[in-house]
Design an enzyme around this catalytic site. Structure first.
Site, PDB file in Angstrom:
ATOM      1  N   HIS A 132      61.633 -10.381  24.114  1.00 54.56           N
ATOM      2  CA  HIS A 132      62.662 -11.412  24.260  1.00 54.56           C
ATOM      3  C   HIS A 132      63.607 -11.273  23.060  1.00 54.56           C
ATOM      4  O   HIS A 132      63.185 -10.864  21.971  1.00 54.56           O
ATOM      5  CB  HIS A 132      61.954 -12.767  24.237  1.00 54.56           C
ATOM      6  CG  HIS A 132      62.811 -13.954  24.523  1.00 54.56           C
ATOM      7  ND1 HIS A 132      63.643 -14.510  23.579  1.00 54.56           N
ATOM      8  CD2 HIS A 132      62.950 -14.713  25.634  1.00 54.56           C
ATOM      9  CE1 HIS A 132      64.259 -15.564  24.101  1.00 54.56           C
ATOM     10  NE2 HIS A 132      63.858 -15.704  25.348  1.00 54.56           N
ATOM     11  N   ASP A 209      54.064 -12.920  19.533  1.00 49.77           N
ATOM     12  CA  ASP A 209      54.918 -13.931  20.164  1.00 49.77           C
ATOM     13  C   ASP A 209      54.167 -14.466  21.383  1.00 49.77           C
ATOM     14  O   ASP A 209      54.106 -13.821  22.428  1.00 49.77           O
ATOM     15  CB  ASP A 209      56.242 -13.270  20.568  1.00 49.77           C
ATOM     16  CG  ASP A 209      57.128 -14.205  21.375  1.00 49.77           C
ATOM     17  OD1 ASP A 209      56.723 -15.355  21.627  1.00 49.77           O
ATOM     18  OD2 ASP A 209      58.228 -13.761  21.765  1.00 49.77           O
ATOM     19  N   GLN A 212      54.995 -17.247  25.899  1.00 46.27           N
ATOM     20  CA  GLN A 212      54.672 -17.337  27.327  1.00 46.27           C
ATOM     21  C   GLN A 212      53.177 -17.470  27.585  1.00 46.27           C
ATOM     22  O   GLN A 212      52.771 -17.615  28.743  1.00 46.27           O
ATOM     23  CB  GLN A 212      55.205 -16.107  28.089  1.00 46.27           C
ATOM     24  CG  GLN A 212      56.715 -16.035  28.179  1.00 46.27           C
ATOM     25  CD  GLN A 212      57.326 -17.181  29.000  1.00 46.27           C
ATOM     26  OE1 GLN A 212      56.652 -17.868  29.761  1.00 46.27           O
ATOM     27  NE2 GLN A 212      58.608 -17.404  28.817  1.00 46.27           N
ATOM     28  N   LYS A 235      57.166 -24.887  26.455  1.00 50.49           N
ATOM     29  CA  LYS A 235      56.697 -24.049  27.569  1.00 50.49           C
ATOM     30  C   LYS A 235      55.219 -24.324  27.855  1.00 50.49           C
ATOM     31  O   LYS A 235      54.639 -23.766  28.771  1.00 50.49           O
ATOM     32  CB  LYS A 235      56.904 -22.573  27.244  1.00 50.49           C
ATOM     33  CG  LYS A 235      58.383 -22.181  27.120  1.00 50.49           C
ATOM     34  CD  LYS A 235      58.507 -20.721  26.738  1.00 50.49           C
ATOM     35  CE  LYS A 235      59.877 -20.359  26.207  1.00 50.49           C
ATOM     36  NZ  LYS A 235      60.873 -20.192  27.243  1.00 50.49           N
ATOM     37  N   CYS A 375      67.108 -13.269  28.606  1.00 51.43           N
ATOM     38  CA  CYS A 375      67.092 -12.967  27.161  1.00 51.43           C
ATOM     39  C   CYS A 375      66.300 -11.696  26.867  1.00 51.43           C
ATOM     40  O   CYS A 375      65.567 -11.626  25.855  1.00 51.43           O
ATOM     41  CB  CYS A 375      66.539 -14.130  26.335  1.00 51.43           C
ATOM     42  SG  CYS A 375      67.496 -15.638  26.528  1.00 51.43           S
TER      43      CYS A 375
HETATM   44  N1  PLP Z   1      59.592 -15.353  23.264  1.00 48.33           N
HETATM   45  C1  PLP Z   1      59.441 -15.318  24.590  1.00 48.33           C
HETATM   46  C2  PLP Z   1      58.553 -14.298  25.206  1.00 48.33           C
HETATM   47  C3  PLP Z   1      60.105 -16.241  25.397  1.00 48.33           C
HETATM   48  O1  PLP Z   1      59.952 -16.200  26.723  1.00 48.33           O
HETATM   49  C4  PLP Z   1      60.941 -17.203  24.782  1.00 48.33           C
HETATM   50  C5  PLP Z   1      61.702 -18.164  25.598  1.00 48.33           C
HETATM   51  O2  PLP Z   1      61.986 -17.932  26.747  1.00 48.33           O
HETATM   52  C6  PLP Z   1      61.057 -17.194  23.387  1.00 48.33           C
HETATM   53  C7  PLP Z   1      60.370 -16.261  22.656  1.00 48.33           C
HETATM   54  C8  PLP Z   1      61.920 -18.184  22.668  1.00 48.33           C
HETATM   55  O3  PLP Z   1      61.430 -19.466  22.838  1.00 48.33           O
HETATM   56  P1  PLP Z   1      62.312 -20.740  22.376  1.00 48.33           P
HETATM   57  O4  PLP Z   1      63.622 -20.620  23.090  1.00 48.33           O
HETATM   58  O5  PLP Z   1      61.509 -21.902  22.840  1.00 48.33           O
HETATM   59  O6  PLP Z   1      62.461 -20.667  20.913  1.00 48.33           O
END
Ligand code: PLP
Length: 418
Positions: A132, A209, A212, A235, A375
């Site tokens: 992402h 990370d 998800q 999430k 993203c």
């Molecule tokens: N990492 C992953 C895999 C994501 O899917 C997302 C959000 O869609 C993020 C990071 C970023 O999360 P946030 O927008 O809640 O900071």
């Protein structure tokens, strides 16, 4: 209604888990019932979380760590309780290793800045092609500032990481490996514990990370074995504007704070300051106390249902969705074919209908999906498509949500075939 092999083994497919605790899911879109298939963007919130948010603003609403009065003490206790609850939930060794942030993105920026002073020009950071932007752009910014090299574990055609390349990619100059636990596009669940283990053997720091996976897959900080784990509350059935950076307190000691201001200091002079202890050193300014006060209610629900049951349910929904989408024919479906190898989402490309058109027509059916690059532009370039349509699932997703998706795709194809 379809009957599908493995998916029918799970009773919850017809009803979802605890669906009636999510008030928003009872609303309609026009005259259609809502079929919410965008949990990977943000999950819906159970009544208990909404009630806890309201409770905070109705009864406590005070800043934390600041006032010697009942309201401030209660607010501080609610905020610190969240830290303890998260530590217990993800198996962090010490609540002092849990930094409360605004979300996964903030946590990753904090890390990319916090590690800067440990890195020298020419050092390498290893990421993957499926990250992402939140786990890509902060490292790019760091690389530009510090003269670092970014390297990438490739994604194979089956949607898995090509870990055969790891020995050559973990080089003499690799200092940090940062990778996603469950991809927000492919669904792939990466063997993060294996990567963390192989990195640790070479003295390389690992970041996972878990944006998800938190709330969807069983998550255990010790079992993952990474130095740093990040995720967002929203999430995982919690409120927006809240996230976490989980580490051992000793690992946090090595980071420089990103933001300066109130709360993160010990002593301030006009010319210089000293920092508070970890984790407060990383929590400058007024945090989202209401969100922190409410998130434990989401953890309560996850623990009540049980992480393995939630995982089983989401895997069953995913298997059912994969079966149905495959039966439609003509779609390219990304990520591992086996639902056991993936989290609760499916992204696909339909050559007959662009994802933006598809999502607009699905909306008329009450079906909410996400269309675009999610993203993850480099990953979409790797897949050779400008955008995909993503249906993503949560503990409340039911079989009829998937059936409505399939009916909507059929309808969209009719419209575009005219
Ligand atoms: N990492 C992953 C895999 C994501 O899917 C997302 C959000 O869609 C993020 C990071 C970023 O999360 P946030 O927008 O809640 O900071």
């Amino acid at each position: 209604m379809r009957q599908s092999g493995r998916s029918t083994d799970v009773d919850s497919l017809a009803t979802g888990l605890a669906r009636d605790r999510f008030p928003l899911l009872a609303r309609t879109i026009g005259d259609r019932p809502l079929h919410y298939l965008d949990t990977a963007a943000t999950s819906q919130k159970p009544e208990a979380v909404l009630a806890a948010l309201a409770h905070f603003y109705r009864h406590q609403n005070a800043n934390v760590h600041r006032g010697l009065n009942t309201l401030a003490e209660e607010a501080t206790e609610a905020y610190e309780r969240c830290r303890r609850r998260v530590a217990g939930w993800v198996g962090a060794p010490d609540a002092a290793g849990v930094v409360i942030t605004r979300g996964a993105t903030s946590s990753l920026n904090l890390l990319a800045h916090g590690l800067e002073h440990l890195l020298l020009p020419g050092d390498e950071i290893l990421l993957t092609e499926m990250e992402h932007h939140a786990n890509l752009v902060p490292w790019q910014m760091l690389a530009r500032r510090r003269g670092l090299q970014l390297r990438f574990i490739p994604v194979r055609d089956d949607g898995e990481l090509d870990l055969d390349r790891l020995p050559e990619l973990l080089g003499e100059r690799t200092r940090v490996v940062s990778l996603v636990h469950a991809s927000n596009v492919l669904g792939t669940v990466n063997p993060v514990a294996e990567v963390a283990d192989r990195s640790r053997q070479r003295g390389i720091l690992t970041v996972v990370d878990a944006a998800q996976s938190a709330g969807h897959l069983p998550l255990d900080f010790a079992a993952v074995g990474a130095d740093f784990l990040v995720f967002s509350a929203h999430k995982a059935y919690g409120p927006m504007g809240l996230g976490f950076l989980v580490a051992r307190p000793e690992a946090l000691e090595r980071l420089e704070p990103l933001e300066g201001g109130g709360e993160m200091i010990e002593w301030v002079d006009l010319e210089s300051s000293t920092w508070a202890e970890v984790p407060r050193r990383f929590e400058a300014g007024t945090p989202n106390v209401a969100a922190a006060a409410a998130f434990p209610a989401a953890i309560d629900l996850i623990e009540e249902l049980g992480a393995p049951a939630i995982r089983r349910h989401e895997a069953a929904v995913t298997a059912y969705a994969l079966d149905c989408l495959q039966d439609l024919g003509g779609l390219t479906i990304y990520g591992p074919a086996d639902s056991e190898r993936r989290g609760g989402l499916v992204s696909f490309w339909d050559p007959l209908v662009h994802p933006h058109d598809l999502s607009t027509i699905l909306d008329r059916h009450g079906v909410v999906v996400r269309a675009g690059h999610h993203c993850a532009q480099p990953l979409h370039r790797r897949l050779g498509v400008p955008a995909t349509t993503r249906a993503s699932f949560g503990l409340y997703t039911r079989r009829d949500d998937i059936d409505a998706l399939i009916e909507g795709i059929r309808d969209a194809r009719k419209v575009f075939a005219r």
